[in-house]
Design a protein around this motif. Sequence first.
Motif, mmCIF file in Angstrom:
data_model
loop_
_atom_site.group_PDB
_atom_site.id
_atom_site.type_symbol
_atom_site.label_atom_id
_atom_site.label_comp_id
_atom_site.label_asym_id
_atom_site.label_seq_id
_atom_site.Cartn_x
_atom_site.Cartn_y
_atom_site.Cartn_z
ATOM 1 N N ALA A 21 0.857 -1.189 0.000
ATOM 2 C CA ALA A 21 0.000 0.000 0.000
ATOM 3 C C ALA A 21 0.887 1.230 0.000
ATOM 4 N N ALA A 22 0.626 2.127 -0.922
ATOM 5 C CA ALA A 22 1.413 3.356 -0.999
ATOM 6 C C ALA A 22 0.971 4.314 0.099
ATOM 7 N N VAL A 23 1.935 4.913 0.746
ATOM 8 C CA VAL A 23 1.664 5.894 1.792
ATOM 9 C C VAL A 23 1.619 7.266 1.139
ATOM 10 N N ASP A 24 0.646 8.081 1.530
ATOM 11 C CA ASP A 24 0.481 9.408 0.944
ATOM 12 C C ASP A 24 0.371 10.476 2.021
ATOM 13 N N VAL A 25 0.606 11.715 1.624
ATOM 14 C CA VAL A 25 0.428 12.857 2.511
ATOM 15 C C VAL A 25 -1.012 12.837 3.032
ATOM 16 N N GLY A 26 -1.154 12.994 4.342
ATOM 17 C CA GLY A 26 -2.475 12.984 4.963
ATOM 18 C C GLY A 26 -2.855 11.645 5.563
ATOM 19 N N ASP A 27 -2.067 10.583 5.281
ATOM 20 C CA ASP A 27 -2.365 9.281 5.887
ATOM 21 C C ASP A 27 -2.115 9.345 7.389
ATOM 22 N N ILE A 28 -2.860 8.587 8.119
ATOM 23 C CA ILE A 28 -2.722 8.517 9.578
ATOM 24 C C ILE A 28 -1.681 7.456 9.911
#
Length: 176
Positions: A21-28
């Motif tokens: 799963a790609a991590v993105d800006v705004g992820d918790i």
Amino acid sequence: MKKFLLSFPALLISLWSFNAAAVDVGDIYYSDKSFNSAVVSSKMPIGIVFWVNTDKSKAYVLALNQPSNMAISVAKTQCANYSTLGTSAGDWKLPSMKQGFSMITQRNNGVSDNKFTILNNKLTKVETGQALKNDYYWTLGYQNKWKVNPSTGDMNYDASTSGSRAVRCVMEVPTA
């Protein structure tokens, strides 16, 4: 059989990709060191991702809440001693200049984002989250007197020695 063998590598690639799963800006960021774009009620949120490197192997995470404004010497100690469930004192730090600059904007897939809005929208969804202020935050740089305003994108040197600024601790984490 030949058809199965030809599709088997494709199957392996798709199964391998499915788990990544790609991590993105705004992820918790959660205390179990996992990431999710949504609030997961069975997990303890401890931060919000505010920067991800190009190959998505590491991220900078912003603490969910902030102490009141303080002098930079106190802020460095505060962040060095800060801990949450799943972290220890020393894991969190006052942001470096690079991390402070990374709070401002980032291009994702060729599109600039407004991190201030993205992060604040996510912080309002987390029960213990406090929105970023439209204010200057301390960062560590030349003579430890740099400040950044994530709302306006302004970053500059603060020549004062006794000023009080907003503080938000950060942590660098691997994403895999």
